[in-house]
Design an enzyme around this catalytic site. Structure first.
Site, PDB file in Angstrom:
ATOM      1  N   CYS A  70      -0.907   5.752  10.139  1.00 39.33           N
ATOM      2  CA  CYS A  70       0.370   5.139  10.538  1.00 39.33           C
ATOM      3  C   CYS A  70       0.153   3.769  11.151  1.00 39.33           C
ATOM      4  O   CYS A  70      -0.652   3.614  12.073  1.00 39.33           O
ATOM      5  CB  CYS A  70       1.056   5.979  11.611  1.00 39.33           C
ATOM      6  SG  CYS A  70       1.677   7.518  11.031  1.00 39.33           S
ATOM      7  N   CYS A 124       7.242  -5.193  15.373  1.00 38.03           N
ATOM      8  CA  CYS A 124       6.894  -4.282  16.475  1.00 38.03           C
ATOM      9  C   CYS A 124       5.475  -4.643  16.938  1.00 38.03           C
ATOM     10  O   CYS A 124       4.585  -4.888  16.113  1.00 38.03           O
ATOM     11  CB  CYS A 124       6.969  -2.834  16.022  1.00 38.03           C
ATOM     12  SG  CYS A 124       8.631  -2.380  15.466  1.00 38.03           S
ATOM     13  N   CYS A 133       6.801  -6.692   6.974  1.00 38.37           N
ATOM     14  CA  CYS A 133       7.968  -6.225   7.733  1.00 38.37           C
ATOM     15  C   CYS A 133       8.367  -7.315   8.717  1.00 38.37           C
ATOM     16  O   CYS A 133       7.518  -7.925   9.351  1.00 38.37           O
ATOM     17  CB  CYS A 133       7.653  -4.937   8.485  1.00 38.37           C
ATOM     18  SG  CYS A 133       9.112  -4.230   9.298  1.00 38.37           S
ATOM     19  N   CYS A 167       2.090  -2.704  15.623  1.00 36.77           N
ATOM     20  CA  CYS A 167       2.037  -2.325  14.202  1.00 36.77           C
ATOM     21  C   CYS A 167       1.358  -3.416  13.367  1.00 36.77           C
ATOM     22  O   CYS A 167       1.765  -4.576  13.412  1.00 36.77           O
ATOM     23  CB  CYS A 167       3.464  -2.086  13.703  1.00 36.77           C
ATOM     24  SG  CYS A 167       3.568  -1.804  11.925  1.00 36.77           S
ATOM     25  N   GLU A 184       0.827  -1.208   0.000  1.00 33.83           N
ATOM     26  CA  GLU A 184       0.000   0.000   0.000  1.00 33.83           C
ATOM     27  C   GLU A 184       0.865   1.262   0.000  1.00 33.83           C
ATOM     28  O   GLU A 184       1.965   1.276   0.545  1.00 33.83           O
ATOM     29  CB  GLU A 184      -0.941  -0.035   1.204  1.00 33.83           C
ATOM     30  CG  GLU A 184      -1.950  -1.178   1.057  1.00 33.83           C
ATOM     31  CD  GLU A 184      -3.000  -1.240   2.157  1.00 33.83           C
ATOM     32  OE1 GLU A 184      -4.177  -1.436   1.825  1.00 33.83           O
ATOM     33  OE2 GLU A 184      -2.650  -1.105   3.343  1.00 33.83           O
ATOM     34  N   CYS A 241       3.433   8.567   1.198  1.00 31.09           N
ATOM     35  CA  CYS A 241       3.998   7.632   2.168  1.00 31.09           C
ATOM     36  C   CYS A 241       4.200   6.298   1.443  1.00 31.09           C
ATOM     37  O   CYS A 241       3.225   5.673   1.022  1.00 31.09           O
ATOM     38  CB  CYS A 241       3.001   7.514   3.320  1.00 31.09           C
ATOM     39  SG  CYS A 241       3.487   6.351   4.570  1.00 31.09           S
TER      40      CYS A 241
HETATM   41  N1  SAH Z   1       9.304   0.828   9.589  1.00 26.88           N
HETATM   42  C1  SAH Z   1       9.555   2.185   9.764  1.00 26.88           C
HETATM   43  C2  SAH Z   1       8.590   3.085   9.046  1.00 26.88           C
HETATM   44  C3  SAH Z   1       7.155   2.691   8.965  1.00 26.88           C
HETATM   45  S1  SAH Z   1       5.944   3.100  10.069  1.00 26.88           S
HETATM   46  C4  SAH Z   1       9.537   2.545  11.216  1.00 26.88           C
HETATM   47  O1  SAH Z   1       9.094   1.751  12.024  1.00 26.88           O
HETATM   48  O2  SAH Z   1      10.014   3.630  11.527  1.00 26.88           O
HETATM   49  C5  SAH Z   1       5.861   4.845  10.407  1.00 26.88           C
HETATM   50  C6  SAH Z   1       5.592   5.130  11.874  1.00 26.88           C
HETATM   51  O3  SAH Z   1       4.318   4.620  12.323  1.00 26.88           O
HETATM   52  C7  SAH Z   1       6.640   4.489  12.777  1.00 26.88           C
HETATM   53  O4  SAH Z   1       7.074   5.394  13.750  1.00 26.88           O
HETATM   54  C8  SAH Z   1       5.863   3.370  13.391  1.00 26.88           C
HETATM   55  O5  SAH Z   1       6.430   2.935  14.591  1.00 26.88           O
HETATM   56  C9  SAH Z   1       4.500   3.988  13.570  1.00 26.88           C
HETATM   57  N2  SAH Z   1       3.436   3.021  13.843  1.00 26.88           N
HETATM   58  C10 SAH Z   1       3.446   1.688  13.620  1.00 26.88           C
HETATM   59  N3  SAH Z   1       2.271   1.142  14.019  1.00 26.88           N
HETATM   60  C11 SAH Z   1       1.512   2.152  14.494  1.00 26.88           C
HETATM   61  C12 SAH Z   1       0.171   2.224  15.011  1.00 26.88           C
HETATM   62  N4  SAH Z   1      -0.582   1.146  15.104  1.00 26.88           N
HETATM   63  N5  SAH Z   1      -0.290   3.433  15.382  1.00 26.88           N
HETATM   64  C13 SAH Z   1       0.481   4.543  15.241  1.00 26.88           C
HETATM   65  N6  SAH Z   1       1.730   4.535  14.754  1.00 26.88           N
HETATM   66  C14 SAH Z   1       2.256   3.351  14.376  1.00 26.88           C
HETATM   67 FE1  SF4 Z   2       8.143  -2.689  10.704  1.00 26.17          FE
HETATM   68 FE2  SF4 Z   2       5.902  -1.688  11.694  1.00 26.17          FE
HETATM   69 FE3  SF4 Z   2       8.069  -1.911  13.238  1.00 26.17          FE
HETATM   70 FE4  SF4 Z   2       8.020  -0.090  11.269  1.00 26.17          FE
HETATM   71  S1  SF4 Z   2       6.708  -0.117  13.071  1.00 26.17           S
HETATM   72  S2  SF4 Z   2       9.708  -1.507  11.790  1.00 26.17           S
HETATM   73  S3  SF4 Z   2       6.809  -1.191   9.729  1.00 26.17           S
HETATM   74  S4  SF4 Z   2       6.924  -3.608  12.331  1.00 26.17           S
END
Ligand code: SAH
Ligand code: SF4
Length: 366
Positions: free
Chosen positions: A341, A120, A116, A123, A96, A109
């Site tokens: 996000c 995390c 991934c 996420c 996406e 974006c």
């Molecule tokens: N993988 C990279 C970039 C992608 S996500 C990273 O982790 O930095 C962009 C941002 O959204 C990151 O700071 C990530 O931690 C945050 N994010 C992930 N899941 C989220 C959620 N459920 N709600 C809000 N922010 C989230």
């Molecule tokens: Fe991967 Fe989501 Fe963690 Fe970013 S926040 S590194 S997209 S698992």
């Protein structure tokens, strides 16, 4: 968009590589620059329409090269104007890409991986698993497709690597894309308008500092190692002291002394949003030129987390301001179409059994 022919896809080749390819056709390097302008600035993917190239070169290009764009499998528009595309990458996987319009800018974006592997805990992309790295062509194609659909009236002014995937785990393919975004013959964006967001792959952060000058966002989310180990598992490999040192090196590098790091901090109720944690965070980042972006947690099915109440987010932010740290709460955009996000999911054929999945500091499984 996996290669189906033996033709060379010109998308994603940074300028020296493209010039080399034109060399193999006995064409002058400036033709490579012309083609870059056609592809990236005018959105043209058909060699016959590139009217300032001679007919023999156009014919030769048609025979041995292509500009291959992914199929648009979905196109959703949010009530707030945010737009999300589902793009097919191969038979089984799609990713996406999200466009976020604002008064003065249009931010795209983009995704760097199918899923991934960082896992995390808060996420949706991470929960979905990982299939593969995107190629440079597949990454830059997201910008090409979006700009084509949006048209000239809605220019993409900023690109952020905040879609699916950890960009620094796909460093080899992300770097040429950064260079094309900055190149005057490519998108010609200024280095402050291209942002790499990382969960903290320290070795590749150092490579980025050496190889390319772009804005940096670091997903912090916790002020201490114990909590960050649980939220962002790569912290078990590269703990906070190491990550903070890399951030210091990033801003100190070359002529970047005027630059700051943006620390992203997702607000999870009862997990990382207390005043005591705001205090710890202020101490942690105190000697790094930085801004803090508070991101209200965006929910997804099956998550155990809840968004912090607005009053907690305000209180957290006000404390950081009182310590002299510029703190902005990120406005949630596109929530009604799952484009906010951390909500991006696409279609990912997970190749790593979840129980076996461990973050690694090296390139993610290719
Ligand atoms: N993988 C990279 C970039 C992608 S996500 C990273 O982790 O930095 C962009 C941002 O959204 C990151 O700071 C990530 O931690 C945050 N994010 C992930 N899941 C989220 C959620 N459920 N709600 C809000 N922010 C989230
Ligand atoms: Fe991967 Fe989501 Fe963690 Fe970013 S926040 S590194 S997209 S698992």
């Amino acid at each position: 968009m996996a290669a189906t022919t033996s033709k060379t896809n010109l998308l994603g080749l940074e300028r020296p590589e493209l010039e080399k390819f034109f060399g193999t056709l006995d064409a002058k390097p400036f033709h490579a620059r012309q083609v870059m302008q056609w592809m990236y600035q005018r959105g043209v993917a058909d060699f016959d329409s590139m009217t300032d190239l001679g007919k023999p070169l156009r014919t030769r290009l048609t025979e041995c090269a292509e500009i291959s764009l992914p199929a648009v499998l979905g196109d959703q528009l949010s009530a707030d104007g945010t737009r999300k595309w589902l793009l097919g990458m191969d038979e089984f996987n799609s990713i996406e890409t999200v466009f976020i319009p604002e008064d003065e800018r249009g931010t795209l974006c983009i995704s760097s991986q199918v899923g991934c592997a960082m896992n995390c805990s808060f996420c949706a992309t991470g929960k979905q698993g990982f299939n593969r790295n995107l190629t440079s062509a597949e990454i830059i194609a997201q910008v090409c497709v979006a700009q084509r659909v949006l048209g000239a009236a809605r220019p993409i002014t900023n690109v952020v690597f905040m879609g699916m995937g950890e960009p620094l785990a796909n460093y080899r393919n992300v770097l040429p894309v950064l260079r094309i975004l900055l190149d005057d013959f490519g998108y010609g964006l200024s280095k402050r308008r291209v942002t790499v967001s990382t969960s903290g792959l320290v070795p590749n952060l150092d490579k980025l500092a050496r190889d390319c000058d772009v804005a940096l966002a670091v997903s912090l989310h916790a002020p201490d190692d114990a909590l960050r180990n649980a939220l962002v598992p790569i912290n078990q490999v590269h703990p906070l002291a190491e990550l903070m040192a890399a951030c210091r090196r990033y801003v100190a590098n070359k002529d970047r002394s005027h630059v700051h790091v943006t620390f992203e901090y997702v607000m999870l109720e009862g997990v990382n949003d207390s005043l005591a944690q705001a205090r710890e965070l202020a101490v942690l980042v105190r000697d790094i030129p930085c801004k803090v972006n508070l991101i209200p947690f965006n929910s997804f099915p099956g998550t155990r987390y809840r968004r912090s109440p607005q009053a907690m987010i305000d209180r957290f932010g006000e404390y950081l301001w009182s310590r002299g740290i510029v703190t902005i709460t990120r406005r949630t955009r596109g929530e009604d179409i799952d484009a906010a996000c951390g909500q991006l999911a696409g279609q990912v054929q997970d190749r790593i059994h979840r129980a076996e999945r461990r973050p690694s500091s090296t390139e993610a499984l290719a």
